[in-house]
Design an enzyme around this catalytic site. Sequence first.
Site, PDB file in Angstrom:
ATOM      1  N   THR A   1      -0.128   4.575  -5.007  1.00 46.72           N
ATOM      2  CA  THR A   1       0.070   3.118  -5.506  1.00 46.72           C
ATOM      3  C   THR A   1      -0.966   3.225  -6.619  1.00 46.72           C
ATOM      4  O   THR A   1      -1.923   4.090  -6.508  1.00 46.72           O
ATOM      5  CB  THR A   1      -0.535   2.307  -4.554  1.00 46.72           C
ATOM      6  OG1 THR A   1       0.456   2.240  -3.491  1.00 46.72           O
ATOM      7  CG2 THR A   1      -0.628   0.778  -4.997  1.00 46.72           C
TER       8      THR A   1
ATOM      9  N   ARG B   1      12.030  -1.956   2.949  1.00 48.86           N
ATOM     10  CA  ARG B   1      10.784  -2.142   3.280  1.00 48.86           C
ATOM     11  C   ARG B   1       9.690  -2.600   2.128  1.00 48.86           C
ATOM     12  O   ARG B   1       9.550  -2.060   1.084  1.00 48.86           O
ATOM     13  CB  ARG B   1      10.375  -0.945   3.748  1.00 48.86           C
ATOM     14  CG  ARG B   1       8.643  -0.533   4.426  1.00 48.86           C
ATOM     15  CD  ARG B   1       7.959   0.023   3.123  1.00 48.86           C
ATOM     16  NE  ARG B   1       6.441   0.261   3.783  1.00 48.86           N
ATOM     17  CZ  ARG B   1       5.381   0.443   2.961  1.00 48.86           C
ATOM     18  NH1 ARG B   1       5.655   0.449   1.820  1.00 48.86           N
ATOM     19  NH2 ARG B   1       4.324   0.774   3.470  1.00 48.86           N
ATOM     20  N   VAL B   2       8.669  -3.457   2.536  1.00 51.24           N
ATOM     21  CA  VAL B   2       7.694  -3.911   1.594  1.00 51.24           C
ATOM     22  C   VAL B   2       6.408  -3.629   2.262  1.00 51.24           C
ATOM     23  O   VAL B   2       6.113  -3.890   3.349  1.00 51.24           O
ATOM     24  CB  VAL B   2       7.855  -5.403   1.136  1.00 51.24           C
ATOM     25  CG1 VAL B   2       6.687  -5.976   0.304  1.00 51.24           C
ATOM     26  CG2 VAL B   2       9.366  -5.826   0.656  1.00 51.24           C
ATOM     27  N   GLY B   3       5.354  -2.950   1.453  1.00 54.72           N
ATOM     28  CA  GLY B   3       4.114  -2.777   1.970  1.00 54.72           C
ATOM     29  C   GLY B   3       3.056  -3.858   1.377  1.00 54.72           C
ATOM     30  O   GLY B   3       3.495  -4.927   1.235  1.00 54.72           O
ATOM     31  N   ASP B   4       1.950  -3.530   1.372  1.00 48.34           N
ATOM     32  CA  ASP B   4       0.855  -4.478   0.786  1.00 48.34           C
ATOM     33  C   ASP B   4       0.718  -4.809  -0.653  1.00 48.34           C
ATOM     34  O   ASP B   4       0.395  -5.700  -0.795  1.00 48.34           O
ATOM     35  CB  ASP B   4      -0.594  -3.723   1.432  1.00 48.34           C
ATOM     36  CG  ASP B   4      -0.726  -2.409   0.935  1.00 48.34           C
ATOM     37  OD1 ASP B   4      -0.021  -1.636   0.484  1.00 48.34           O
ATOM     38  OD2 ASP B   4      -1.980  -2.064   0.378  1.00 48.34           O
TER      39      ASP B   4
ATOM     40  N   THR C   1      -4.932   0.954  -1.790  1.00 45.95           N
ATOM     41  CA  THR C   1      -3.864   1.787  -1.918  1.00 45.95           C
ATOM     42  C   THR C   1      -3.859   2.673  -0.552  1.00 45.95           C
ATOM     43  O   THR C   1      -4.794   2.543   0.234  1.00 45.95           O
ATOM     44  CB  THR C   1      -4.169   3.094  -3.089  1.00 45.95           C
ATOM     45  OG1 THR C   1      -5.422   3.410  -2.663  1.00 45.95           O
ATOM     46  CG2 THR C   1      -4.085   2.314  -4.423  1.00 45.95           C
ATOM     47  N   GLY C   2      -2.773   3.296  -0.074  1.00 49.21           N
ATOM     48  CA  GLY C   2      -2.869   4.102   1.094  1.00 49.21           C
ATOM     49  C   GLY C   2      -1.798   3.169   1.909  1.00 49.21           C
ATOM     50  O   GLY C   2      -0.841   2.404   1.587  1.00 49.21           O
TER      51      GLY C   2
ATOM     52  N   GLY D   1       0.211   0.992   3.738  1.00 45.70           N
ATOM     53  CA  GLY D   1       0.219  -0.644   3.404  1.00 45.70           C
ATOM     54  C   GLY D   1       0.318  -1.574   4.737  1.00 45.70           C
ATOM     55  O   GLY D   1      -0.296  -2.642   4.783  1.00 45.70           O
TER      56      GLY D   1
END
Length: 376
Positions: free
Chosen positions: A219, A247-250, A270-271, A273
């Site tokens: 990210t 899928r949705v991350g942070d 980053t990383g 999520g």
Amino acid sequence: MRAMTTSSNHPPAPPSDPGLTRREAIAVGTVAAAAAVAGAAEPDRAGGGRAPLAVASENGLAAVARAVQRMEAGLAPVEAAVEGVALVEADPEDVTVGYGGLPNSDGVVQLDACCMDGPTMRAGAVAALEGFRHPARVAYEIMRRTTRVLLVGEGAARFATSLGFEAENLLTERARKIWLYWRGQMSAIDDWMATPDLIEDPDVQWFIHEHGAIAPQGTINLCAVNAAGELGGTTTTSGLFFKIPGRVGDSPLIGAGLFVDNEVGAAGSTGRGESVIQIAGAHTIVELMRAGASPRDACLGALDRLVRATRVPYLLDADGRPNFDVKFYAVTKAGEAAAAAIWAGAKYALCRAGEEARLMDCASLYPAPPPWLPRT
Ligand code: GLY
């Protein structure tokens, strides 16, 4: 609300929140007080209190330089941040962001991004956006042109088209080969194989060398402050490699992958999520800074909370530590900046006006990462 304390000459009172851990209590009180008593310089305050300044993840070296240039030219920090990360979104060599990002398990590139403006606290975000290489610019337009914050999927794409953003296929040949390799080596009992020519392909070999067998996520987060102490930030990503479609991350979630408050500062991540979402990572950092923590200690305090929230066995190594990495980035209204990672060895990008952009060491909770840890 309590005013932010930015000077080491005026250390904040220790926190009264009984819910704080020892590390969080250290973050907001003891370290700053000790430094003030000793009259010591605070080496963790990499920004040095001079603005304009931009901080980003390691892949954002050129982005922070551009963001600072844009702020010097008069752009608001949020817009400068979005223009900075546009360089990375357009770079096919970065397989974690924008054009050239690695696709989901169906072979489709789905992008997430957000931005937030400190002075107004307005925000915009897109999630699972297909076909547009600059999701952060689309998020910026949502913030600028609508009364809403987050658009997803087809609705986000239609919004982008309505504004003249050009739709295109974001799956580069390189990303497609890596996805084919991933699909071919997933299981011995499905229909797909990774053929020798695919495994030996230089792009696939590069992926295996850089990212290993475990599916990580990359990210770019960029937080910026101008000479007037106005803050802005953005986070943009293609998300977890080969993720479940949808899928949705942070990254597009305000308070998780980014949070900006002009009274205090800005923070992003980053990383992994899901782990950041669980503790509202960026918001937690800003709140720790509001309580008086330096950016470094706020990032470490939030990571400490994240590690304590990591309780399921499949996320822990043999020593009970996370088997993944997360990095947090923070900047204050006064132009102080830092970043921290769970595991040592990580870098972040920093640029302040009049200086070259450079990579800096992240603080960390744990020493050198185990060899199996994927790079994020
Ligand atoms: N932090 C990026 C993601 O988990 O999607």
